[in-house]
Scaffold this motif. Structure first.
Motif, PDB file in Angstrom:
ATOM      1  N   ASP A   1       0.608  12.439   6.215  1.00 25.93           N
ATOM      2  CA  ASP A   1      -0.517  12.008   6.174  1.00 25.93           C
ATOM      3  C   ASP A   1      -0.160  10.225   7.057  1.00 25.93           C
ATOM      4  O   ASP A   1       0.229   9.605   6.216  1.00 25.93           O
ATOM      5  CB  ASP A   1      -1.093  12.432   4.464  1.00 25.93           C
ATOM      6  CG  ASP A   1      -2.592  11.747   4.361  1.00 25.93           C
ATOM      7  OD1 ASP A   1      -2.621  10.554   4.319  1.00 25.93           O
ATOM      8  OD2 ASP A   1      -2.878  12.765   4.084  1.00 25.93           O
ATOM      9  N   PRO A   2      -2.129   9.947   7.433  1.00 24.16           N
ATOM     10  CA  PRO A   2      -1.949   8.320   7.287  1.00 24.16           C
ATOM     11  C   PRO A   2      -2.018   7.945   6.496  1.00 24.16           C
ATOM     12  O   PRO A   2      -1.675   6.597   6.444  1.00 24.16           O
ATOM     13  CB  PRO A   2      -3.708   8.268   8.378  1.00 24.16           C
ATOM     14  CG  PRO A   2      -4.085   9.545   8.012  1.00 24.16           C
ATOM     15  CD  PRO A   2      -2.643  10.905   7.439  1.00 24.16           C
ATOM     16  N   ASP A   3      -2.235   7.961   4.973  1.00 30.18           N
ATOM     17  CA  ASP A   3      -2.172   6.926   4.023  1.00 30.18           C
ATOM     18  C   ASP A   3      -1.023   6.937   2.907  1.00 30.18           C
ATOM     19  O   ASP A   3      -0.866   5.849   2.201  1.00 30.18           O
ATOM     20  CB  ASP A   3      -3.310   7.979   2.845  1.00 30.18           C
ATOM     21  CG  ASP A   3      -4.466   7.679   2.998  1.00 30.18           C
ATOM     22  OD1 ASP A   3      -5.759   6.919   4.543  1.00 30.18           O
ATOM     23  OD2 ASP A   3      -5.198   8.710   3.313  1.00 30.18           O
ATOM     24  N   TYR A   4      -0.201   7.559   3.815  1.00 33.08           N
ATOM     25  CA  TYR A   4       1.368   7.164   3.229  1.00 33.08           C
ATOM     26  C   TYR A   4       1.610   5.877   2.789  1.00 33.08           C
ATOM     27  O   TYR A   4       2.176   5.247   1.693  1.00 33.08           O
ATOM     28  CB  TYR A   4       2.016   7.750   4.716  1.00 33.08           C
ATOM     29  CG  TYR A   4       3.574   7.644   3.727  1.00 33.08           C
ATOM     30  CD1 TYR A   4       4.409   8.679   3.064  1.00 33.08           C
ATOM     31  CD2 TYR A   4       4.771   6.527   4.497  1.00 33.08           C
ATOM     32  CE1 TYR A   4       5.135   8.630   3.379  1.00 33.08           C
ATOM     33  CE2 TYR A   4       6.134   7.265   3.077  1.00 33.08           C
ATOM     34  CZ  TYR A   4       6.064   7.840   2.896  1.00 33.08           C
ATOM     35  OH  TYR A   4       8.104   8.421   2.923  1.00 33.08           O
ATOM     36  N   ALA A   5       1.429   4.688   2.933  1.00 31.18           N
ATOM     37  CA  ALA A   5       1.886   3.175   2.920  1.00 31.18           C
ATOM     38  C   ALA A   5       1.079   3.025   1.830  1.00 31.18           C
ATOM     39  O   ALA A   5       1.707   1.913   1.318  1.00 31.18           O
ATOM     40  CB  ALA A   5       1.313   2.447   4.369  1.00 31.18           C
ATOM     41  N   ALA A   6      -0.508   3.007   2.551  1.00 28.82           N
ATOM     42  CA  ALA A   6      -1.539   2.699   0.811  1.00 28.82           C
ATOM     43  C   ALA A   6      -0.953   3.255  -0.446  1.00 28.82           C
ATOM     44  O   ALA A   6      -1.633   2.854  -1.899  1.00 28.82           O
ATOM     45  CB  ALA A   6      -2.491   3.070   1.433  1.00 28.82           C
ATOM     46  N   LEU A   7      -0.358   4.595  -0.190  1.00 27.80           N
ATOM     47  CA  LEU A   7      -0.067   5.496  -1.461  1.00 27.80           C
ATOM     48  C   LEU A   7       1.694   4.413  -2.253  1.00 27.80           C
ATOM     49  O   LEU A   7       1.643   5.076  -3.158  1.00 27.80           O
ATOM     50  CB  LEU A   7       0.317   6.585  -1.575  1.00 27.80           C
ATOM     51  CG  LEU A   7      -1.659   7.904  -0.632  1.00 27.80           C
ATOM     52  CD1 LEU A   7      -1.177   9.304  -0.190  1.00 27.80           C
ATOM     53  CD2 LEU A   7      -2.434   8.100  -2.120  1.00 27.80           C
ATOM     54  N   SER A   8       1.943   4.505  -1.011  1.00 28.53           N
ATOM     55  CA  SER A   8       3.495   4.039  -1.528  1.00 28.53           C
ATOM     56  C   SER A   8       2.951   2.773  -2.059  1.00 28.53           C
ATOM     57  O   SER A   8       3.824   2.767  -3.416  1.00 28.53           O
ATOM     58  CB  SER A   8       4.116   3.654  -0.321  1.00 28.53           C
ATOM     59  OG  SER A   8       4.786   2.561  -0.719  1.00 28.53           O
ATOM     60  N   LEU A   9       2.772   1.893  -2.124  1.00 29.26           N
ATOM     61  CA  LEU A   9       2.362   0.842  -3.024  1.00 29.26           C
ATOM     62  C   LEU A   9       1.053   0.869  -3.616  1.00 29.26           C
ATOM     63  O   LEU A   9       1.998   0.236  -4.777  1.00 29.26           O
ATOM     64  CB  LEU A   9       1.580  -0.760  -1.833  1.00 29.26           C
ATOM     65  CG  LEU A   9       2.394  -0.926  -0.429  1.00 29.26           C
ATOM     66  CD1 LEU A   9       1.607  -2.676  -0.243  1.00 29.26           C
ATOM     67  CD2 LEU A   9       3.631  -1.988  -1.136  1.00 29.26           C
ATOM     68  N   GLY A  10       0.366   2.023  -3.382  1.00 31.07           N
ATOM     69  CA  GLY A  10      -0.563   2.027  -5.233  1.00 31.07           C
ATOM     70  C   GLY A  10       0.463   3.282  -5.775  1.00 31.07           C
ATOM     71  O   GLY A  10       0.631   2.383  -7.154  1.00 31.07           O
ATOM     72  N   ASN A  11       1.332   3.825  -5.391  1.00 34.44           N
ATOM     73  CA  ASN A  11       1.854   4.812  -6.571  1.00 34.44           C
ATOM     74  C   ASN A  11       2.949   3.090  -7.038  1.00 34.44           C
ATOM     75  O   ASN A  11       3.741   3.372  -8.070  1.00 34.44           O
ATOM     76  CB  ASN A  11       2.615   5.503  -5.875  1.00 34.44           C
ATOM     77  CG  ASN A  11       3.694   5.838  -7.196  1.00 34.44           C
ATOM     78  OD1 ASN A  11       3.575   7.001  -7.760  1.00 34.44           O
ATOM     79  ND2 ASN A  11       4.821   6.150  -6.634  1.00 34.44           N
ATOM     80  N   GLN A  12       3.938   2.475  -6.568  1.00 37.89           N
ATOM     81  CA  GLN A  12       4.461   0.818  -7.129  1.00 37.89           C
ATOM     82  C   GLN A  12       4.438   0.370  -7.928  1.00 37.89           C
ATOM     83  O   GLN A  12       4.670   0.236  -8.978  1.00 37.89           O
ATOM     84  CB  GLN A  12       5.024   0.109  -5.854  1.00 37.89           C
ATOM     85  CG  GLN A  12       5.807  -0.335  -6.483  1.00 37.89           C
ATOM     86  CD  GLN A  12       7.089  -0.182  -6.290  1.00 37.89           C
ATOM     87  OE1 GLN A  12       7.923   0.950  -5.538  1.00 37.89           O
ATOM     88  NE2 GLN A  12       8.263  -0.701  -6.659  1.00 37.89           N
ATOM     89  N   ILE A  13       3.032   0.595  -8.126  1.00 39.85           N
ATOM     90  CA  ILE A  13       2.135  -0.474  -9.286  1.00 39.85           C
ATOM     91  C   ILE A  13       1.709  -0.060 -10.591  1.00 39.85           C
ATOM     92  O   ILE A  13       2.286  -0.309 -11.277  1.00 39.85           O
ATOM     93  CB  ILE A  13       0.675  -1.065  -8.563  1.00 39.85           C
ATOM     94  CG1 ILE A  13       1.142  -2.256  -7.286  1.00 39.85           C
ATOM     95  CG2 ILE A  13       0.060  -1.400  -9.696  1.00 39.85           C
ATOM     96  CD1 ILE A  13      -0.338  -2.540  -6.394  1.00 39.85           C
ATOM     97  N   LEU A  14       1.093   1.285 -10.339  1.00 42.67           N
ATOM     98  CA  LEU A  14       1.112   2.785 -11.091  1.00 42.67           C
ATOM     99  C   LEU A  14       2.627   2.962 -11.898  1.00 42.67           C
ATOM    100  O   LEU A  14       2.510   2.457 -13.519  1.00 42.67           O
ATOM    101  CB  LEU A  14       0.569   3.433 -10.280  1.00 42.67           C
ATOM    102  CG  LEU A  14       0.370   4.718 -11.720  1.00 42.67           C
ATOM    103  CD1 LEU A  14      -0.916   4.172 -12.797  1.00 42.67           C
ATOM    104  CD2 LEU A  14      -0.137   6.026 -11.220  1.00 42.67           C
ATOM    105  N   GLY A  15       3.254   3.543 -11.528  1.00 40.14           N
ATOM    106  CA  GLY A  15       4.632   3.933 -12.077  1.00 40.14           C
ATOM    107  C   GLY A  15       5.760   4.260 -11.245  1.00 40.14           C
ATOM    108  O   GLY A  15       7.308   4.145 -12.062  1.00 40.14           O
ATOM    109  N   GLY A  16       5.703   3.733  -9.842  1.00 37.06           N
ATOM    110  CA  GLY A  16       7.199   3.844  -9.269  1.00 37.06           C
ATOM    111  C   GLY A  16       7.966   3.203  -9.056  1.00 37.06           C
ATOM    112  O   GLY A  16       9.346   2.814  -8.126  1.00 37.06           O
ATOM    113  N   GLY A  17       7.837   1.849  -9.841  1.00 36.59           N
ATOM    114  CA  GLY A  17       8.217  -0.005  -9.643  1.00 36.59           C
ATOM    115  C   GLY A  17       9.406   0.273 -11.433  1.00 36.59           C
ATOM    116  O   GLY A  17       9.808  -1.195 -10.673  1.00 36.59           O
TER     117      GLY A  17
END
Length: 496
Positions: free
Chosen positions: A315-331
């Protein structure tokens, strides 16, 4: 079924939730069940001195000269020369995970587990002694998308050739001894019995059933108590012949080798495998029906799992979802979920979110444990945090902080040969470009708040959640109000 620790097979960017037993894919986050009081002493605002000295400059990432070719039998090869140590790492990935089990859940895992149990004229002990005597290390594992085997050895020609000769036998000529099959089956069956006392595992299994229905991802990679006893040696041989074919393989190599040496080495390895083409790719899953399921379990805490279909690895949105999830609950600390659920209310030891992109759409999941008497309110709070985040998106500060954290941690993805071979394997298996690592960082650092918000809303919806809870049915208490110093603190140690 062993595999060396700290392998980063999943590429950087998306931190997935800790359901390793249920998901049977590679994860980056440590198991929540070993959380300790040390977490209380960690705050995301703390900055290591070495990072402070960067003064806003991104650490230098290791540049990789990735070379690629195909063997005569059709295996795809990715190779990086690395002469710093007199060693090499090889990893072979097959599209031979549990998604290829068909009507026999567990056959993929058992086939992989049996590879090093016997070859002509050697039993499992002799195989282990052979690798050990050469200073070599063999590893294997089976997951939903893939099965893998790995070899680490000295690059000296005598040691290398001897280790490769044994490795080729293990992957190409396993004898599948009947006594070993019986032993491993018993181990799996004992594990199934243990699962009955593990609410987190039970919830994870139920979640995948609800999320994937009749899709091959629905069943656990280890199979079930009903399927495993009936698996035969003939089925394992048949699965090995088709799924461990050279045309179904990606070979990643990193180490103290020249291109010519690497070509000669992988040519022998490829020739040792069964002959055959790549297996057909599995179909995309169907959208599940949202809703809540509960597993009654006598405990002081309740497991809460929330999920919906996420993205596939291309999926081409991989990078955007990575950072988005990092802020939501991945970090970890400082994320939206951790701040609202733990830091302000003391409701959990940890709450995490993550995408698990696979060959086809993998899950997006949120998981946590909380006090049973507050599970209802905690579930609603988590749902509200997600809904609010999708509505507002990240702040500019949150995005800047996430970018800086990614820039600081990204060099670890190529810090060792084992890390690099994991990256190469994933790049080959998921057909990513050879420039993936550089592309990912460039894309991530260029993202705007609007782009991250748009990607998160494109792929997630607050009203599509499949929810599974596991715990007791008891009277519920209201949640404490948010505060900088919550009166309630998480229970000492998560139960599972």
């Amino acid at each position: 079924m062993s595999e060396r620790k700290n392998n980063r097979l999943v590429l950087p960017g998306l931190v997935v939730v800790t359901l390793a037993a249920a998901c049977a894919v590679y994860f980056l986050r440590p198991n929540d069940s070993v959380a300790s009081q040390a977490l209380d002493q960690v705050k995301s605002a703390n900055t290591l001195q070495s990072l402070a000295e960067l003064d806003g400059k991104a650490p230098t990432n290791r540049q990789l000269d990735v070379q690629t070719w195909n063997t005569a039998e059709g295996a795809k090869v990715l190779f990086v020369e690395a002469h710093e140590l007199p060693m090499f790492d090889m990893r072979i990935l097959f599209a031979a995970g549990s998604s290829q089990d068909g009507n026999t859940p567990g056959v993929a895992l058992l086939t992989n587990a049996m590879l090093n149990e016997g070859v002509p004229d050697k039993d499992v002990s002799q195989i282990a002694a052979g690798f050990e005597g050469l200073g070599a290390d063999f590893g294997n594992g089976a997951y939903r998308d893939m099965a893998l085997v790995s070899l680490r050895s000295l690059s000296d020609s005598d040691k290398r050739e001897a280790a490769l000769a044994l490795f080729d036998e293990v992957i190409g000529k396993p004898t599948f001894p009947a006594d070993s099959l019986a032993r491993i089956k018993n181990q799996l069956l004992a594990g199934f019995e243990y699962q009955k006392q593990n609410p987190g595992k039970l919830a994870g299994i139920e979640l995948f059933k609800r999320l994937y229905g009749d899709h091959p991802y629905a069943h656990p990679s280890e199979g079930t108590a009903q399927s495993v006893p009936g698996i035969t040696l003939a089925q394992l041989r048949e699965f090995h012949a088709k799924a461990y074919a050279a045309g179904n393989a990606v070979i990643a190599v990193v180490g103290d080798l020249s291109r010519a040496e690497a070509e000669a080495m992988v040519a022998k390895v490829s020739a040792s495998l069964p002959k055959g083409p790549a297996l057909a790719k599995i179909a995309q899953p169907v959208e599940p029906q949202a809703g809540v399921s509960h597993i009654e379990f006598p405990s002081k805490q309740t497991h809460l799992l929330l999920a919906q279909l996420g993205i596939d690895r291309a999926d081409p949105d991989y990078a955007a979802l990575s950072l988005g999830n990092q802020i939501l609950g991945g970090g970890g600390f400082g994320t939206r979920l951790m701040s609202e659920v733990r830091e302000k209310r003391g409701l959990t030891y940890g709450v995490y979110s993550g995408f698990s992109p696979m060959q086809v759409r993998g899950p997006f999941m949120i998981n946590l444990q909380t006090r049973a008497e507050m599970s209802g309110g905690t579930l609603r709070l988590v749902e509200q945090v997600l809904a609010d985040y999708l509505k507002t998106g990240p702040t500019q500060k949150e995005l800047d902080d996430a970018k800086r954290e990614l820039a600081g941690s990204f060099p670890l993805s190529t810090a060792s040969n084992a890390d690099i071979v994991g990256q190469l394997g994933a790049m080959g298996f998921y057909n990513l470009p050879l420039s993936y690592l550089e592309d990912f960082m460039k894309q991530s650092q260029a993202l705007t708040v609007e782009q991250v918000k748009a990607a998160m809303n494109k792929h997630l919806s607050a009203d599509k959640m499949v929810i599974v809870t596991a715990g007791p049915t008891i009277a519920q208490k209201p949640l404490p109000p948010p505060t900088d110093k919550p009166a309630e603190q998480p229970l000492g140690v998560p139960e599972h």
